[in-house]
Write a protein that holds these residues in place. Structure first.
Motif, PDB file in Angstrom:
ATOM      1  N   GLU A 155       0.834  -1.192   0.000  1.00 32.24           N
ATOM      2  CA  GLU A 155       0.000   0.000   0.000  1.00 32.24           C
ATOM      3  C   GLU A 155       0.874   1.248   0.000  1.00 32.24           C
ATOM      4  OE1 GLU A 155      -0.274   1.309   4.491  1.00 32.24           O
ATOM      5  OE2 GLU A 155      -2.169   0.577   3.695  1.00 32.24           O
ATOM      6  N   PHE A 156       0.245   2.413  -0.128  1.00 31.97           N
ATOM      7  CA  PHE A 156       0.946   3.672  -0.366  1.00 31.97           C
ATOM      8  C   PHE A 156       1.978   4.012   0.716  1.00 31.97           C
ATOM      9  CE2 PHE A 156       1.118   8.357   0.000  1.00 31.97           C
ATOM     10  CZ  PHE A 156       1.729   8.630  -1.219  1.00 31.97           C
ATOM     11  N   PHE A 157       1.626   3.819   1.992  1.00 40.74           N
ATOM     12  CA  PHE A 157       2.512   4.234   3.077  1.00 40.74           C
ATOM     13  C   PHE A 157       3.518   3.163   3.488  1.00 40.74           C
ATOM     14  CE2 PHE A 157      -1.245   7.015   3.847  1.00 40.74           C
ATOM     15  CZ  PHE A 157      -0.599   8.235   3.674  1.00 40.74           C
ATOM     16  N   ALA A 158       3.621   2.109   2.716  1.00 43.00           N
ATOM     17  CA  ALA A 158       4.463   0.979   3.108  1.00 43.00           C
ATOM     18  C   ALA A 158       5.924   1.377   3.312  1.00 43.00           C
ATOM     19  CB  ALA A 158       4.362  -0.130   2.060  1.00 43.00           C
ATOM     20  N   LEU A 159       6.493   2.102   2.365  1.00 45.17           N
ATOM     21  CA  LEU A 159       7.915   2.439   2.458  1.00 45.17           C
ATOM     22  C   LEU A 159       8.206   3.363   3.624  1.00 45.17           C
ATOM     23  CD1 LEU A 159       9.003   2.838  -1.271  1.00 45.17           C
ATOM     24  CD2 LEU A 159       9.833   1.172   0.388  1.00 45.17           C
ATOM     25  N   GLU A 160       7.275   4.269   3.908  1.00 48.48           N
ATOM     26  CA  GLU A 160       7.465   5.167   5.054  1.00 48.48           C
ATOM     27  C   GLU A 160       7.543   4.366   6.354  1.00 48.48           C
ATOM     28  OE1 GLU A 160       4.749   8.402   7.428  1.00 48.48           O
ATOM     29  OE2 GLU A 160       4.784   8.564   5.240  1.00 48.48           O
ATOM     30  N   GLY A 161       6.613   3.422   6.532  1.00 46.09           N
ATOM     31  CA  GLY A 161       6.630   2.589   7.732  1.00 46.09           C
ATOM     32  C   GLY A 161       7.847   1.689   7.784  1.00 46.09           C
ATOM     33  N   LEU A 162       8.276   1.213   6.612  1.00 49.47           N
ATOM     34  CA  LEU A 162       9.445   0.342   6.560  1.00 49.47           C
ATOM     35  C   LEU A 162      10.692   1.086   7.009  1.00 49.47           C
ATOM     36  CD1 LEU A 162      10.735  -2.349   5.813  1.00 49.47           C
ATOM     37  CD2 LEU A 162      10.889  -1.525   3.451  1.00 49.47           C
ATOM     38  N   SER A 163      10.846   2.328   6.587  1.00 50.78           N
ATOM     39  CA  SER A 163      12.007   3.122   6.993  1.00 50.78           C
ATOM     40  C   SER A 163      12.079   3.248   8.507  1.00 50.78           C
ATOM     41  CB  SER A 163      11.941   4.517   6.362  1.00 50.78           C
ATOM     42  OG  SER A 163      11.982   4.441   4.956  1.00 50.78           O
ATOM     43  N   GLN A 164      10.925   3.472   9.142  1.00 48.40           N
ATOM     44  CA  GLN A 164      10.887   3.581  10.602  1.00 48.40           C
ATOM     45  C   GLN A 164      11.306   2.271  11.258  1.00 48.40           C
ATOM     46  OE1 GLN A 164       6.838   4.765  11.318  1.00 48.40           O
ATOM     47  NE2 GLN A 164       7.168   6.873  10.630  1.00 48.40           N
ATOM     48  N   LEU A 165      10.827   1.167  10.704  1.00 50.47           N
ATOM     49  CA  LEU A 165      11.159  -0.131  11.291  1.00 50.47           C
ATOM     50  C   LEU A 165      12.643  -0.441  11.139  1.00 50.47           C
ATOM     51  CD1 LEU A 165      10.108  -2.638  12.719  1.00 50.47           C
ATOM     52  CD2 LEU A 165       9.707  -3.661  10.500  1.00 50.47           C
ATOM     53  N   LEU A 166      13.203  -0.140   9.985  1.00 47.38           N
ATOM     54  CA  LEU A 166      14.631  -0.397   9.780  1.00 47.38           C
ATOM     55  C   LEU A 166      15.476   0.448  10.729  1.00 47.38           C
ATOM     56  CD1 LEU A 166      14.793  -0.652   5.879  1.00 47.38           C
ATOM     57  CD2 LEU A 166      14.694  -2.506   7.559  1.00 47.38           C
ATOM     58  N   GLU A 167      15.034   1.666  11.015  1.00 49.67           N
ATOM     59  CA  GLU A 167      15.722   2.501  11.997  1.00 49.67           C
ATOM     60  C   GLU A 167      15.656   1.868  13.384  1.00 49.67           C
ATOM     61  OE1 GLU A 167      14.059   6.402  11.842  1.00 49.67           O
ATOM     62  OE2 GLU A 167      14.661   6.741   9.756  1.00 49.67           O
ATOM     63  N   THR A 168      14.507   1.279  13.701  1.00 51.32           N
ATOM     64  CA  THR A 168      14.349   0.593  14.988  1.00 51.32           C
ATOM     65  C   THR A 168      15.301  -0.593  15.093  1.00 51.32           C
ATOM     66  OG1 THR A 168      12.021   1.231  15.162  1.00 51.32           O
ATOM     67  CG2 THR A 168      12.715  -0.686  16.431  1.00 51.32           C
ATOM     68  N   VAL A 169      15.392  -1.386  14.027  1.00 49.07           N
ATOM     69  CA  VAL A 169      16.310  -2.526  14.023  1.00 49.07           C
ATOM     70  C   VAL A 169      17.746  -2.040  14.213  1.00 49.07           C
ATOM     71  CG1 VAL A 169      17.257  -4.406  12.622  1.00 49.07           C
ATOM     72  CG2 VAL A 169      14.787  -3.982  12.639  1.00 49.07           C
ATOM     73  N   ASP A 170      18.123  -0.952  13.560  1.00 49.61           N
ATOM     74  CA  ASP A 170      19.473  -0.385  13.737  1.00 49.61           C
ATOM     75  C   ASP A 170      19.701   0.038  15.181  1.00 49.61           C
ATOM     76  OD1 ASP A 170      20.309  -0.739  11.138  1.00 49.61           O
ATOM     77  OD2 ASP A 170      19.722   1.262  10.479  1.00 49.61           O
ATOM     78  N   GLN A 171      18.679   0.622  15.779  1.00 48.55           N
ATOM     79  CA  GLN A 171      18.789   1.050  17.176  1.00 48.55           C
ATOM     80  C   GLN A 171      19.003  -0.145  18.100  1.00 48.55           C
ATOM     81  OE1 GLN A 171      15.312   3.145  18.595  1.00 48.55           O
ATOM     82  NE2 GLN A 171      15.945   2.997  20.725  1.00 48.55           N
ATOM     83  N   VAL A 172      18.236  -1.218  17.876  1.00 46.42           N
ATOM     84  CA  VAL A 172      18.383  -2.430  18.696  1.00 46.42           C
ATOM     85  C   VAL A 172      19.771  -3.034  18.485  1.00 46.42           C
ATOM     86  CG1 VAL A 172      17.549  -4.794  19.035  1.00 46.42           C
ATOM     87  CG2 VAL A 172      15.914  -2.920  18.744  1.00 46.42           C
ATOM     88  N   ARG A 173      20.237  -3.020  17.244  1.00 42.93           N
ATOM     89  CA  ARG A 173      21.562  -3.571  16.930  1.00 42.93           C
ATOM     90  C   ARG A 173      22.658  -2.783  17.673  1.00 42.93           C
ATOM     91  NH1 ARG A 173      21.530  -2.949  11.512  1.00 42.93           N
ATOM     92  NH2 ARG A 173      20.472  -4.919  11.099  1.00 42.93           N
TER      93      ARG A 173
END
Length: 263
Positions: A155-173
């Motif tokens: 859906e339209f907002f998929a990439l925006e949400g994905l960017s946030q999640l990838l930032e979260t994974v980086d933070q956890v890492r």
């Protein structure tokens, strides 16, 4: 961390993307080919538990008891109707988890501790179904996991949400789990008749390349119906397009694991 099994957290801070559906059906597909699989339901809503036919009245012990250290893996695990697939069910007790452990120095490592038991090593795959938010439950899941699998709605907002999640994974890492990796991105609720969905698939593949699974999970009525019957779609209707897609996804997951081990 140990490498006798593979611990995969299934996460997306956005709700309604097929996260729990993916957890249930990927686990079922892996179990169907002989893998010993455990789902840990960390969502207070308990949809993974319900979708595998575990009635609320039968959840005497839950993932809350496991996280708090009150009970162990063997005590909290319940068998499901799917051979080789077990679950640690969820209850609403999880709603109080964050407040209860807020002052604990090891608050991010409760699940990791629980999964470092000998009994946990009996499972070749442990899938952790997270709530649709980034809180201490999700942090525990990511701190305990080898990798994160991300269901992403076309859906339209998929990439925006994905960017946030990838930032979260980086933070956890950076903070609690240096070895955490992205297992893969699963594109869900795909409608081939929708030009926007086609564009999202193209954009995500351009952005993340090989991290995106080839399998597309289609919008499918039978997959949506299955949880109300307490069954994974693969048991409810094996021949439907959604079930077949999850079987293909399981094959991809295993192929990636083989390549990872060979590297």
């Amino acid at each position: 961390m140990f490498d006798k099994n593979r611990i995969i957290t299934i996460a997306n801070q956005k709700g309604g993307v097929g996260k729990t559906t993916t957890a249930i059906n990927l686990a079922t597909a892996l179990a169907a080919i002989g893998e010993q699989v455990l789902i840990i339901d960390l969502d207070p809503q308990g949809n993974a538990s319900t979708g595998l036919g575990i009635e609320r009245r039968d959840r005497k012990l839950s993932s809350y008891d496991l996280l708090m250290g009150f009970n162990s893996i063997p005590e909290t695990v319940q068998a499901t109707a799917v051979p080789n697939l077990s679950i640690v069910p969820s209850t609403m007790d999880l709603l109080g988890f964050e407040m209860e452990i807020a002052q604990d120095s090891d608050r991010a490592f409760k699940l990791r501790r629980a999964l470092q038991s000998q009994e946990a090593r009996a499972y070749s795959y442990i899938l952790v179904d997270c709530p649709p938010s980034f809180n201490l439950l999700t942090m525990n899941a990511m701190a305990a996991a080898h990798s994160v699998l991300v269901p992403l709605q076309c859906e339209f907002f998929a990439l925006e949400g994905l960017s946030q999640l990838l930032e979260t994974v980086d933070q956890v890492r950076r903070t609690v789990n240096p070895s955490l990796d992205i297992q893969g991105i699963v594109l869900t609720m795909f409608d081939a008749r929708n030009n926007l969905a086609q564009q999202v698939v193209s954009d995500v593949r351009t952005y993340l390349g090989e991290k995106v699974y080839h399998t597309l999970i289609p919008r499918n009525v039978r997959v949506s119906e299955a949880p109300s019957h307490g069954k994974p779609a693969i048991l409810y209707d094996l021949k439907c397009a959604g079930s077949q897609a999850y079987l293909q996804l399981a094959s991809e997951v295993i192929q990636r694991e083989r390549r990872r081990k060979a590297a």
